[in-house]
Design a protein around this motif. Sequence first.
Motif, PDB file in Angstrom:
ATOM      1  N   PRO A 131      -0.271  -7.158   5.661  1.00 21.80           N
ATOM      2  CA  PRO A 131      -1.171  -7.958   4.833  1.00 21.80           C
ATOM      3  C   PRO A 131      -0.379  -8.978   4.015  1.00 21.80           C
ATOM      4  O   PRO A 131       0.772  -8.763   3.669  1.00 21.80           O
ATOM      5  CB  PRO A 131      -1.834  -6.918   3.920  1.00 21.80           C
ATOM      6  CG  PRO A 131      -0.998  -5.708   4.012  1.00 21.80           C
ATOM      7  CD  PRO A 131      -0.242  -5.766   5.296  1.00 21.80           C
ATOM      8  N   SER A 132      -1.012 -10.113   3.710  1.00 26.81           N
ATOM      9  CA  SER A 132      -0.349 -11.125   2.892  1.00 26.81           C
ATOM     10  C   SER A 132      -0.952 -11.119   1.489  1.00 26.81           C
ATOM     11  O   SER A 132      -2.135 -10.830   1.317  1.00 26.81           O
ATOM     12  CB  SER A 132      -0.489 -12.505   3.524  1.00 26.81           C
ATOM     13  OG  SER A 132      -1.850 -12.863   3.584  1.00 26.81           O
ATOM     14  N   HIS A 133      -0.117 -11.448   0.493  1.00 29.19           N
ATOM     15  CA  HIS A 133      -0.549 -11.433  -0.903  1.00 29.19           C
ATOM     16  C   HIS A 133      -0.053 -12.670  -1.610  1.00 29.19           C
ATOM     17  O   HIS A 133       0.991 -13.223  -1.282  1.00 29.19           O
ATOM     18  CB  HIS A 133       0.006 -10.193  -1.620  1.00 29.19           C
ATOM     19  CG  HIS A 133      -0.653  -8.945  -1.159  1.00 29.19           C
ATOM     20  ND1 HIS A 133      -1.844  -8.522  -1.647  1.00 29.19           N
ATOM     21  CD2 HIS A 133      -0.285  -8.055  -0.211  1.00 29.19           C
ATOM     22  CE1 HIS A 133      -2.194  -7.404  -1.025  1.00 29.19           C
ATOM     23  NE2 HIS A 133      -1.260  -7.111  -0.152  1.00 29.19           N
TER      24      HIS A 133
ATOM     25  N   LEU B 243       1.232   4.519  -0.787  1.00 29.70           N
ATOM     26  CA  LEU B 243       2.411   4.404  -1.644  1.00 29.70           C
ATOM     27  C   LEU B 243       2.108   3.420  -2.783  1.00 29.70           C
ATOM     28  O   LEU B 243       1.628   2.306  -2.509  1.00 29.70           O
ATOM     29  CB  LEU B 243       3.614   3.905  -0.840  1.00 29.70           C
ATOM     30  CG  LEU B 243       4.049   4.829   0.295  1.00 29.70           C
ATOM     31  CD1 LEU B 243       5.051   4.143   1.197  1.00 29.70           C
ATOM     32  CD2 LEU B 243       4.606   6.125  -0.257  1.00 29.70           C
ATOM     33  N   PRO B 244       2.368   3.816  -4.031  1.00 38.11           N
ATOM     34  CA  PRO B 244       2.043   2.934  -5.154  1.00 38.11           C
ATOM     35  C   PRO B 244       2.893   1.660  -5.158  1.00 38.11           C
ATOM     36  O   PRO B 244       4.075   1.699  -4.846  1.00 38.11           O
ATOM     37  CB  PRO B 244       2.327   3.789  -6.384  1.00 38.11           C
ATOM     38  CG  PRO B 244       3.252   4.847  -5.929  1.00 38.11           C
ATOM     39  CD  PRO B 244       3.007   5.061  -4.461  1.00 38.11           C
ATOM     40  N   MET B 245       2.234   0.542  -5.481  1.00 38.89           N
ATOM     41  CA  MET B 245       2.932  -0.744  -5.572  1.00 38.89           C
ATOM     42  C   MET B 245       3.146  -1.076  -7.050  1.00 38.89           C
ATOM     43  O   MET B 245       2.373  -0.671  -7.898  1.00 38.89           O
ATOM     44  CB  MET B 245       2.083  -1.847  -4.924  1.00 38.89           C
ATOM     45  CG  MET B 245       1.880  -1.641  -3.455  1.00 38.89           C
ATOM     46  SD  MET B 245       1.038  -3.021  -2.633  1.00 38.89           S
ATOM     47  CE  MET B 245      -0.185  -3.514  -3.776  1.00 38.89           C
TER      48      MET B 245
ATOM     49  N   HIS C  64       4.818  -7.925  -4.962  1.00 36.40           N
ATOM     50  CA  HIS C  64       4.725  -6.497  -5.239  1.00 36.40           C
ATOM     51  C   HIS C  64       5.992  -5.823  -4.744  1.00 36.40           C
ATOM     52  O   HIS C  64       6.621  -6.275  -3.797  1.00 36.40           O
ATOM     53  CB  HIS C  64       3.526  -5.867  -4.535  1.00 36.40           C
ATOM     54  CG  HIS C  64       2.211  -6.397  -4.981  1.00 36.40           C
ATOM     55  ND1 HIS C  64       1.597  -5.972  -6.126  1.00 36.40           N
ATOM     56  CD2 HIS C  64       1.410  -7.327  -4.440  1.00 36.40           C
ATOM     57  CE1 HIS C  64       0.456  -6.623  -6.266  1.00 36.40           C
ATOM     58  NE2 HIS C  64       0.317  -7.451  -5.253  1.00 36.40           N
ATOM     59  N   THR C  65       6.329  -4.737  -5.381  1.00 38.47           N
ATOM     60  CA  THR C  65       7.472  -3.938  -4.980  1.00 38.47           C
ATOM     61  C   THR C  65       6.991  -2.530  -4.675  1.00 38.47           C
ATOM     62  O   THR C  65       6.118  -2.004  -5.363  1.00 38.47           O
ATOM     63  CB  THR C  65       8.517  -3.885  -6.124  1.00 38.47           C
ATOM     64  OG1 THR C  65       8.875  -5.215  -6.469  1.00 38.47           O
ATOM     65  CG2 THR C  65       9.748  -3.117  -5.708  1.00 38.47           C
ATOM     66  N   ILE C  66       7.567  -1.951  -3.653  1.00 38.91           N
ATOM     67  CA  ILE C  66       7.308  -0.551  -3.339  1.00 38.91           C
ATOM     68  C   ILE C  66       8.656   0.144  -3.424  1.00 38.91           C
ATOM     69  O   ILE C  66       9.575  -0.183  -2.669  1.00 38.91           O
ATOM     70  CB  ILE C  66       6.711  -0.381  -1.930  1.00 38.91           C
ATOM     71  CG1 ILE C  66       5.429  -1.188  -1.792  1.00 38.91           C
ATOM     72  CG2 ILE C  66       6.446   1.094  -1.643  1.00 38.91           C
ATOM     73  CD1 ILE C  66       4.906  -1.250  -0.384  1.00 38.91           C
TER      74      ILE C  66
END
Length: 140
Positions: free
Chosen positions: A2-4, A136-138, A8-10
């Motif tokens: 997906p593109s944002h 997984l939390p971003m 964001h970091t995971i």
Amino acid sequence: MPSHKTQHTICVDLEKIYLAIEEILINAYKYSTNKSQINIFANVSKGYFCISVKNEVPKEPYGGIPQDMEKLVIEPFFRLHPPVEDVISIEKFGLGLGLTVVDYLVRKHNGLFFIHNAIDHTGNRVSNCVLSEIFLPMQI
């Protein structure tokens, strides 16, 4: 993927997450309908990066994972179906520990793991599937 529009970091240990994904793929392969596809999807939902694995399962003899057993299949040593001898050489975790390890590794990353039946309406025919999902939390 997906593109944002925002970054964001995971924060994950990639080796451990790869191990969890590999186990889900092996599990999907073991119980899939012959000559069917295993699909992998990725998306973002409510602050989580989600990796989903979908495999078609035969109605007989097992038909996937009954709703009342979704939590049990991640318990140590619990087996819903008999072992599949064809994949013993590639399995890293036997004795009904594979999904337990997946759940443990994902939770160590403050994530969530779900596995449940799904009905697939996207193909030429409706089919029973099992959907395994890692969230997984971003971080922004």
